[in-house]
Each structure stands twice: as C-alpha cells, then as structure tokens.
Design a protein around this motif. Structure first.
Motif, PDB file in Angstrom:
ATOM      1  N   LEU A  99      45.966  30.677  50.639  1.00  0.00           N
ATOM      2  CA  LEU A  99      45.225  31.787  51.238  1.00  0.00           C
ATOM      3  C   LEU A  99      45.345  33.044  50.382  1.00  0.00           C
ATOM      4  CD1 LEU A  99      46.125  31.287  55.006  1.00  0.00           C
ATOM      5  CD2 LEU A  99      43.847  31.061  53.985  1.00  0.00           C
ATOM      6  N   ARG A 100      46.562  33.338  49.893  1.00  0.00           N
ATOM      7  CA  ARG A 100      46.742  34.526  49.054  1.00  0.00           C
ATOM      8  C   ARG A 100      45.949  34.397  47.752  1.00  0.00           C
ATOM      9  NH1 ARG A 100      52.098  34.329  51.338  1.00  0.00           N
ATOM     10  NH2 ARG A 100      52.819  32.959  49.668  1.00  0.00           N
ATOM     11  N   SER A 101      45.932  33.180  47.196  1.00  0.00           N
ATOM     12  CA  SER A 101      45.170  32.965  45.955  1.00  0.00           C
ATOM     13  C   SER A 101      43.675  33.142  46.208  1.00  0.00           C
ATOM     14  CB  SER A 101      45.432  31.551  45.415  1.00  0.00           C
ATOM     15  OG  SER A 101      46.783  31.392  45.054  1.00  0.00           O
ATOM     16  N   ARG A 102      43.215  32.710  47.369  1.00  0.00           N
ATOM     17  CA  ARG A 102      41.793  32.851  47.681  1.00  0.00           C
ATOM     18  C   ARG A 102      41.437  34.322  47.899  1.00  0.00           C
ATOM     19  NH1 ARG A 102      37.827  29.263  48.805  1.00  0.00           N
ATOM     20  NH2 ARG A 102      36.061  29.933  50.086  1.00  0.00           N
ATOM     21  N   ILE A 103      42.332  35.097  48.490  1.00  0.00           N
ATOM     22  CA  ILE A 103      42.097  36.532  48.667  1.00  0.00           C
ATOM     23  C   ILE A 103      41.986  37.226  47.301  1.00  0.00           C
ATOM     24  CG2 ILE A 103      43.140  38.688  49.456  1.00  0.00           C
ATOM     25  CD1 ILE A 103      44.321  37.060  51.807  1.00  0.00           C
ATOM     26  N   GLU A 104      42.874  36.846  46.382  1.00  0.00           N
ATOM     27  CA  GLU A 104      42.827  37.427  45.031  1.00  0.00           C
ATOM     28  C   GLU A 104      41.545  37.022  44.308  1.00  0.00           C
ATOM     29  OE1 GLU A 104      46.305  36.264  42.928  1.00  0.00           O
ATOM     30  OE2 GLU A 104      47.693  37.288  44.293  1.00  0.00           O
ATOM     31  N   LEU A 105      41.098  35.786  44.555  1.00  0.00           N
ATOM     32  CA  LEU A 105      39.894  35.295  43.899  1.00  0.00           C
ATOM     33  C   LEU A 105      38.633  35.927  44.465  1.00  0.00           C
ATOM     34  CD1 LEU A 105      38.605  33.157  41.948  1.00  0.00           C
ATOM     35  CD2 LEU A 105      38.535  31.611  43.930  1.00  0.00           C
ATOM     36  N   LEU A 106      38.639  36.188  45.786  1.00  0.00           N
ATOM     37  CA  LEU A 106      37.433  36.679  46.480  1.00  0.00           C
ATOM     38  C   LEU A 106      37.752  37.957  47.260  1.00  0.00           C
ATOM     39  CD1 LEU A 106      36.446  33.154  47.872  1.00  0.00           C
ATOM     40  CD2 LEU A 106      35.449  34.271  45.862  1.00  0.00           C
ATOM     41  N   PRO A 107      38.149  39.019  46.585  1.00  0.00           N
ATOM     42  CA  PRO A 107      38.613  40.235  47.270  1.00  0.00           C
ATOM     43  C   PRO A 107      37.514  40.985  48.018  1.00  0.00           C
ATOM     44  CG  PRO A 107      38.420  40.636  44.917  1.00  0.00           C
ATOM     45  CD  PRO A 107      38.219  39.171  45.106  1.00  0.00           C
ATOM     46  N   SER A 108      36.255  40.727  47.677  1.00  0.00           N
ATOM     47  CA  SER A 108      35.177  41.476  48.324  1.00  0.00           C
ATOM     48  C   SER A 108      34.711  40.836  49.631  1.00  0.00           C
ATOM     49  CB  SER A 108      33.986  41.608  47.367  1.00  0.00           C
ATOM     50  OG  SER A 108      33.456  40.321  47.060  1.00  0.00           O
ATOM     51  N   ARG A 109      35.281  39.731  49.986  1.00  0.00           N
ATOM     52  CA  ARG A 109      34.810  39.012  51.167  1.00  0.00           C
ATOM     53  C   ARG A 109      35.374  39.602  52.450  1.00  0.00           C
ATOM     54  NH1 ARG A 109      33.506  32.739  50.144  1.00  0.00           N
ATOM     55  NH2 ARG A 109      32.363  32.995  48.189  1.00  0.00           N
ATOM     56  N   THR A 110      34.620  39.338  53.518  1.00  0.00           N
ATOM     57  CA  THR A 110      35.086  39.657  54.861  1.00  0.00           C
ATOM     58  C   THR A 110      35.626  38.384  55.485  1.00  0.00           C
ATOM     59  OG1 THR A 110      32.953  39.157  55.878  1.00  0.00           O
ATOM     60  CG2 THR A 110      33.313  41.423  55.082  1.00  0.00           C
ATOM     61  N   LEU A 111      36.224  38.517  56.663  1.00  0.00           N
ATOM     62  CA  LEU A 111      36.703  37.325  57.357  1.00  0.00           C
ATOM     63  C   LEU A 111      35.561  36.345  57.625  1.00  0.00           C
ATOM     64  CD1 LEU A 111      39.267  38.754  59.957  1.00  0.00           C
ATOM     65  CD2 LEU A 111      39.736  37.602  57.789  1.00  0.00           C
ATOM     66  N   ALA A 112      34.375  36.881  57.937  1.00  0.00           N
ATOM     67  CA  ALA A 112      33.231  36.022  58.254  1.00  0.00           C
ATOM     68  C   ALA A 112      32.840  35.124  57.082  1.00  0.00           C
ATOM     69  CB  ALA A 112      32.041  36.871  58.680  1.00  0.00           C
ATOM     70  N   SER A 113      33.043  35.607  55.853  1.00  0.00           N
ATOM     71  CA  SER A 113      32.633  34.831  54.674  1.00  0.00           C
ATOM     72  C   SER A 113      33.811  34.272  53.892  1.00  0.00           C
ATOM     73  CB  SER A 113      31.791  35.714  53.745  1.00  0.00           C
ATOM     74  OG  SER A 113      32.545  36.834  53.296  1.00  0.00           O
TER      75      SER A 113
END
Length: 423
Positions: A294-308
C-alpha cells in the motif's frame, strides 16, 4: 445369489457391475426416470471422476482411507480403462474422461450393466426394507407416468404422474447406495437414511457440504458476479480457526460462492465469521507484505484519491467494499493524507475482509452431504454391515464427504466396487 441395489447413482452402478461380474443376479431400484442422473451433470458436465492428489476427506476419515486403500485410485483408473473410458488428468490432480464429457462415463457404465444382464428399474421409490431369516424384503412405490410430449419450442414435456403402484422384492443381499440429502432434484432427499436406521444403524446429523455461504449482505452489495482469487478463513464466534481454503471465490447478492467458499460449508457454526485474504486478487501475491504494498502504491500514485486508489488493480465495486471495511469512506480524499494507522487498517481490510456468516443455501444448492449413516457399523474392506449380515452400504449415504475435485465420486466408485464384489 440375488443382489438388490437401492439407488442407481455412481456407487450403485459400480456395485452392480462388480456383483454381476461375480455371477450375482442384480436388480437396481432407481428413484429417477433414469440411472446415473447426478453423474451426468457432475463437474459442469465434464465428469470429474476422481483425483490423483492426496485424499481430502471429512467425517470418518480413517474409514475413507481404508476404503481407498482396498480400492485405490490406480485400480479405479484401470477399471475405467476396462470399461472403455480413457482418462486425462488436469490441474490439481482432477481426472476426467478424455472426452471431457460426463456422458461418456454414464454411457459406459450403462452399457456394461446391460452387457452383464443387470436389471435397472426406474421410477421406483423404496419405502421399507426388512430382514428375516429368509432374506431381505423391500417394499416400494413405482411411479406411472403419461407419455412425454413435444413442445412448440422443440423441448420435451415429461408426462404427468398418473399413479403410484406398490411393488415388492426379495433378495439374498441388499446394497444401499441411495445417496444423502444434497441436490434433492436428483432424487437424493435423505429419506433413504430411514431404511438403514430401521435395521439398527445410527445417523450422524446430515448437513450441507460444498455449498454457497450466506453472509451479511451489506459488505457484498454491488459485488455480485465478481470472482477473486483469495484465501478464505472461517472463524468461530470466539475467533478460533474452523477451517481454511484457497482458490476462487464468487461474490453473490446473498453471500459468497465458488469452490473455495463452498468447501467451508460443512464447518459452519452459529456466529461464524468469514475472512477473505484478497492480496492475490489485488497484488497477484498471496503472501506479500500488504502494508508495504500500500505504501509503495501511494508513492507510485500520489495524485490519486481513495476513489481511484485501486483503479487498475481491481474493480470499483471491490475497491469501494474494501474501503468501507476499513472505514475510509471519504472518496475524494487524497491518498497522501492517509495516516500510518489508516494504512494499517486498510491492509487489515484486504488481508481479512470480514463477513458475518448466516448459514448456507441449504441442501437444495449443496453438491454433497456431510454426515450420514455411521461408518462404525460397516466393514471398510467389504462395506458389509456389522449389525445385519448381507446388508451393505456405499457412497454418499455414509458419513464420508470430500473436497471438490473428484474426491466424492472416487469414494462412491471405490466403496461401490467393494460392496458389489464382496460375495
């Protein structure tokens, strides 16, 4: 010697062939309009006849192991070969007719029985079984139907039931292979248990096995029809693990189906909880560190919202279900705003997606029965009753059931061959 077989399913057919090959005069009493109805639809019509993997049985496991030791899978393969049915093995050790048609196995069994002079009497429901010094006596009702008619759409409308007439039989020995309570549309409604109970045998309470689970519907709303690869854990009210399975789960409006879920049905208790580990469905790795992923995905996709946040990894419906389970319902919130505690909570929702279990869809939807006539009262080498000489039982009517994958049919054929051949 006259052998009477009650039930023309898999175990009954195997018993009939084995007995007739030993020279017995064999009559099969079948409740349905034709024998082997259930076998014809098994494995989605492909006929999963046995399994080459390690045995996976429940109920009286040692009894099942002794039966399969006396009539092992290798011997079954040779038996099918002698019947003219070549076999093929697919993933997880599942064995099918090479035609991948259950009908091929059905046709071969019926042909061999006809070749041996086995008499099959359809439309006959047995109502009583008694034993005296003169042998066994069977009473039943034979259903009489009107003629079938062709419908405008080309389908056949079966003739209506016109009457039931009493019939009576006498035999030197009887083999009861009438199945359990699962799938009553195929003629197995549990009434045959009383035949053996009437001769002193005891019953382990039957319950549905290999059956879809009913759960709290709120967490699965909108997920109907979605399949996931997951590890499923069934827990008791107090949190102890009752059983685990892994494989495909299929969400439905009323709960969870699919093989992995269905294999948990026999273990359900009041207040059970089902936890789905969805890491494989999301990340393709059932063992990975979910918080790190999850942390790696947040770093990869920092512009996303919870919905996406899970777009590309899974469907919006499953994504929203996971977020709700983690109590993260602000859809427009940035993933960068998630705290360490919230990431941990989201990881828990993925690794242990929780569902309260309300029960199963019942015997109407079950593939197999758990429980049945106690095996303590039968000899696993011959399937003969320890209470009544000349009385035998085989197949699903006994307190043995197995996982999906050919195990139940394998036990049916093995036990049927032992019972039929024990002359």
């Amino acid at each position: 010697m006259d052998t009477l077989i009650i039930g023309g399913g898999a175990a009954g057919a195997a018993a009939a062939i084995a007995a007739a090959e030993k020279g017995s005069r064999v009559t099969v009493l079948e409740r349905n309009r034709k024998a082997l109805k259930k076998l014809g639809v098994t494995g989605n019509g492909r006929g999963n006849l046995q399994n080459e993997g390690a045995p996976r049985y429940y109920g009286d496991v040692p009894f099942a192991q002794q039966v399969l030791s006396a009539a092992p899978p290798k011997a079954l393969r040779e038996w099918w070969s002698q019947l003219g049915v070549p076999l093929c093995t697919e993933e997880e050790g599942r064995v099918y007719p090479s035609s991948l048609l259950a009908a091929s196995a059905v046709d071969a069994l019926l042909f061999r029985m006809a070749e041996l002079g086995v008499r099959i009497l359809p439309n006959l429901r047995v109502t009583a079984l008694t034993h005296t010094s003169k042998g066994f006596f069977v009473d039943g009702l034979e259903s009489v139907y009107g003629d079938d008619r062709s419908k405008a759409n080309g389908k056949i409308k079966k003739g209506e039931l016109l009457a039931e007439r009493p019939v009576h039989f006498q035999a030197d020995r009887v083999i009861v292979t009438a199945g359990g309570k699962a799938a009553p549309t195929h003629g197995t409604d549990g009434t045959a248990y009383t035949l053996l109970q009437g001769l002193g045998h005891s019953l382990v309470e039957p319950r549905p096995a290999l059956c879809a689970l009913l759960t709290d519907t709120a967490p699965v709303k909108g997920l109907s029809g979605q399949r996931v690869r997951a590890k499923l854990t069934l827990c008791s009210r107090k949190g102890s693990v009752l059983h685990q399975s892994q494989g495909e789960a299929l969400f439905a409006d009323d709960g969870v189906s699919g093989i992995a879920a269905m294999q948990l049905a026999r273990f359900i208790e009041v207040g059970s909880m089902l936890e789905l580990d969805l890491r494989e469905a999301l990340w393709g790795n059932p063992e990975g560190d979910c918080e790190q992923a999850l942390r790696s995905r947040i770093e990869l996709l920092p512009s996303r919202t919870l919905a996406s946040f899970f777009t590309g990894a899974t469907t919006d419906a499953l994504s929203w279900a996971i977020l709700k389970a983690a109590d993260l319902t602000e859809r427009n919130r940035s993933v960068l705003s998630l705290t360490a505690g919230e990431v941990s909570r989201l990881a828990s929702a993925i690794t242990a997606f929780p569902l309260s279990v309300l029960g199963t869809r019942g015997f109407d939807a079950a593939q197999v029965t758990a429980g049945g006539i106690s095996t303590d009262e039968f000899d696993p080498a011959t399937m003969e009753s320890r209470l009544v000489p000349g009385l035998y039982a085989a197949g699903e009517i006994l307190n043995v059931d197995g996982d999906c994958g050919g195990y139940n049919l394998m036990f049916a054929f093995s036990s049927g061959l032992l019972a039929g051949g024990a002359l």
